[in-house]
Design an enzyme around this catalytic site. Sequence first.
Site, PDB file in Angstrom:
ATOM      1  N   ALA A   1     -10.102  49.133  -4.030  1.00  0.00           N
ATOM      2  CA  ALA A   1      -8.991  49.691  -3.255  1.00  0.00           C
ATOM      3  C   ALA A   1      -9.146  49.143  -1.839  1.00  0.00           C
ATOM      4  O   ALA A   1      -9.998  49.594  -1.074  1.00  0.00           O
ATOM      5  CB  ALA A   1      -9.070  51.209  -3.270  1.00  0.00           C
TER       6      ALA A   1
ATOM      7  N   GLY B   1     -10.980  55.132   5.381  1.00  0.00           N
ATOM      8  CA  GLY B   1     -11.398  54.691   4.046  1.00  0.00           C
ATOM      9  C   GLY B   1     -10.535  55.304   2.965  1.00  0.00           C
ATOM     10  O   GLY B   1      -9.466  55.834   3.239  1.00  0.00           O
ATOM     11  N   ASN B   2     -11.002  55.226   1.733  1.00  0.00           N
ATOM     12  CA  ASN B   2     -10.284  55.848   0.619  1.00  0.00           C
ATOM     13  C   ASN B   2     -11.306  56.379  -0.382  1.00  0.00           C
ATOM     14  O   ASN B   2     -12.508  56.151  -0.238  1.00  0.00           O
ATOM     15  CB  ASN B   2      -9.308  54.863  -0.026  1.00  0.00           C
ATOM     16  CG  ASN B   2     -10.011  53.626  -0.543  1.00  0.00           C
ATOM     17  OD1 ASN B   2     -10.790  53.697  -1.487  1.00  0.00           O
ATOM     18  ND2 ASN B   2      -9.774  52.489   0.100  1.00  0.00           N
ATOM     19  N   ARG B   3     -10.797  57.078  -1.418  1.00  0.00           N
ATOM     20  CA  ARG B   3     -11.703  57.804  -2.326  1.00  0.00           C
ATOM     21  C   ARG B   3     -12.252  56.952  -3.475  1.00  0.00           C
ATOM     22  O   ARG B   3     -12.898  57.471  -4.374  1.00  0.00           O
ATOM     23  CB  ARG B   3     -10.970  59.029  -2.899  1.00  0.00           C
ATOM     24  CG  ARG B   3     -10.737  60.112  -1.872  1.00  0.00           C
ATOM     25  CD  ARG B   3     -10.380  61.422  -2.541  1.00  0.00           C
ATOM     26  NE  ARG B   3      -9.065  61.364  -3.185  1.00  0.00           N
ATOM     27  CZ  ARG B   3      -8.843  61.482  -4.476  1.00  0.00           C
ATOM     28  NH1 ARG B   3      -9.841  61.674  -5.299  1.00  0.00           N
ATOM     29  NH2 ARG B   3      -7.624  61.422  -4.962  1.00  0.00           N
ATOM     30  N   SER B   4     -11.985  55.666  -3.487  1.00  0.00           N
ATOM     31  CA  SER B   4     -12.439  54.851  -4.617  1.00  0.00           C
ATOM     32  C   SER B   4     -13.976  54.805  -4.679  1.00  0.00           C
ATOM     33  O   SER B   4     -14.637  54.522  -3.681  1.00  0.00           O
ATOM     34  CB  SER B   4     -11.892  53.435  -4.472  1.00  0.00           C
ATOM     35  OG  SER B   4     -12.390  52.642  -5.509  1.00  0.00           O
TER      36      SER B   4
END
Length: 387
Positions: free
Chosen positions: A260, A194-197
């Site tokens: 994102a 995943g990502n931090r968005s």
Amino acid sequence: MARILLGVSGGIAAYKACELVRLLVKGGHEVVPLVTPGAERFVRAETFFALARRSPAEDLYVHLTQADLLVVAPLTANTLAKLAGGHADNLVAEAALAHRGPLLLAPAMNPRMWAHPATQANVEAVRLRGAVLVGPDEGETAEGEWGLGRMAEPEQIVARCRELLGETDSLAGRRVLVSAGGTREPLDAVRFLGNRSSGRMGVALAAEARKRGADVTLLAANLSLAPPAGVDVVETPTAETLLDAALARRDADLVLMAAAVADYRPAERLETKLPKDQQAWHLDLEPTADVLQSLGERRTNGQVLVGFAAETGVEGLARAREKLERKRVDLVVYNDVSRSDIGFDADENEVVLVTASGEQRVAKAPKERIAAAIVDTAEELLRERAR
Ligand SMILES: Cc1cc2nc3c(=O)[nH]c(=O)nc-3n(C[C@H](O)[C@H](O)[C@H](O)COP(=O)(O)O)c2cc1C
């Protein structure tokens, strides 16, 4: 859309507050009714809860500090005096002390009560502290007297609410598609890439478009905050589901792709959880389909397409410019993700709006203000298309 606290105090005009709740709910707002014991002599609190589609058993205290607007309609002479004096002996008076935002008051009383110097001094006191009054109007009161004291009509009160909330009709009749959050690409039954968005930028954009009267669909990729009221939410946890949902709605007038979306995903997804082991786990990643490019290629109408470029440094800005042409996008919102005070998972952002006609730097500000600047530019592009 907005969260509105509606205080109802004990005047005959309490029956008109029912229509006010109905109109506000119809307008997509979340309404929390706060009914004084005096008002319950006229209309039972249950009526307001039913119209606001809320449970009468709900704890209302949690809402007192979280609203965008407090409206008191009707406002009795008694409740006005309490507000002027800073009393806190019922929920409406407490809300007036706890709430930090616009306060709209719709007085309703007998003309002699309204004209009394005590009432007028109280009006002056609350006005000086920033309260906004709507009405009272001149006309025949319920007791058959003529004069100034009738509560403003519900439609008039709603119009003032919309002004105080910064709502307009500039996108009325327009379909707006927004994506927000960050996709998660499954590795096995429990793990993902995943990502931090957080989704804050996209949620702010959806709220802004809704405030301007648009019909908004929000593609929500693992949001860490609640979506705004009054928008259609479609859960799109992965790049693939987001692409499918976006393509299904590709005829929107304005598309703001703020999520994102993963550029790569595991080539293989294990159906069960991979047990812990001392062995290294080698992953094969495959590229995902580019949502923005897919939308750009399929454009047929005068749609305005907005993409986001989460890049780093000066080269990042050059890449954002290049993205504008390559992906056939009308506006690229560039933000520098190398900074920890803005962008990903932060409350504020600082962006450069890149269009074919140039660049506009938007100074560091809360994401709500950045969203307003982005939607302003998108609206300008929509107007250009129509010319
Ligand atoms: C039939 C009736 C109608 C009333 N209408 C009003 C009114 O329109 N405006 C007002 O200020 N007070 C009105 N009052 C007086 C209020 O109900 C009273 O001051 C009460 O204490 C208000 O309580 P609250 O402000 O906590 O709701 C009315 C009283 C009665 C019995």
